[in-house]
Write an enzyme that holds these catalytic residues in place. Structure first.
Site, mmCIF file in Angstrom:
data_model
loop_
_atom_site.group_PDB
_atom_site.id
_atom_site.type_symbol
_atom_site.label_atom_id
_atom_site.label_comp_id
_atom_site.label_asym_id
_atom_site.label_seq_id
_atom_site.Cartn_x
_atom_site.Cartn_y
_atom_site.Cartn_z
ATOM 1 N N CYS A 23 39.530 41.454 41.421
ATOM 2 C CA CYS A 23 40.908 41.961 41.461
ATOM 3 C C CYS A 23 41.648 41.664 40.156
ATOM 4 C CB CYS A 23 41.588 41.307 42.674
ATOM 5 S SG CYS A 23 43.366 41.254 42.626
ATOM 6 N N CYS A 26 44.904 39.668 40.485
ATOM 7 C CA CYS A 26 44.592 38.273 40.836
ATOM 8 C C CYS A 26 44.347 37.455 39.569
ATOM 9 C CB CYS A 26 43.350 38.202 41.722
ATOM 10 S SG CYS A 26 43.539 39.055 43.294
#
Length: 98
Positions: A23, A26
């Site tokens: 991600c 993230c």
């Protein structure tokens, strides 16, 4: 009691970062969380939970997207937000729940 339950049952705020290795947003949260920890020190515990390795836990907290941040204190969920959260917002949040 599970290890996670023990960790979120502290009498200081516990910030949980549900993330995934793949991600992009993230990856943006990691240095922000480090700066938050550097700023508030022991006033908060920060846990990183990989949703791919902890699918049951992610499902328990209905994490549908990553990153999702949750703030706990004494085992109670006080706050939740998905997406990247800025450092100053997190510091204000943590200080408001000390």
């Amino acid at each position: 009691m599970s290890k996670f339950s023990e960790l979120i049952n502290q009498d200081k705020p516990v910030l949980v970062d549900f993330f995934a290795e793949w991600c992009g947003p993230c990856k943006m949260m990691a240095p922000i969380l480090k700066e938050v920890k550097d700023s508030v020190g022991d006033a908060v515990s920060i846990l990183k939970i990989d949703v791919d390795k902890n699918q049951t836990l992610a499902a328990t907290y209905q994490v549908r997207g990553v990153p999702t941040l949750l703030l706990f204190k004494n085992g109670k969920q006080l706050w939740r937000q998905s997406g990247v959260v800025q450092k100053n917002d997190l510091i204000s949040l943590i200080k408001s729940h000390q």
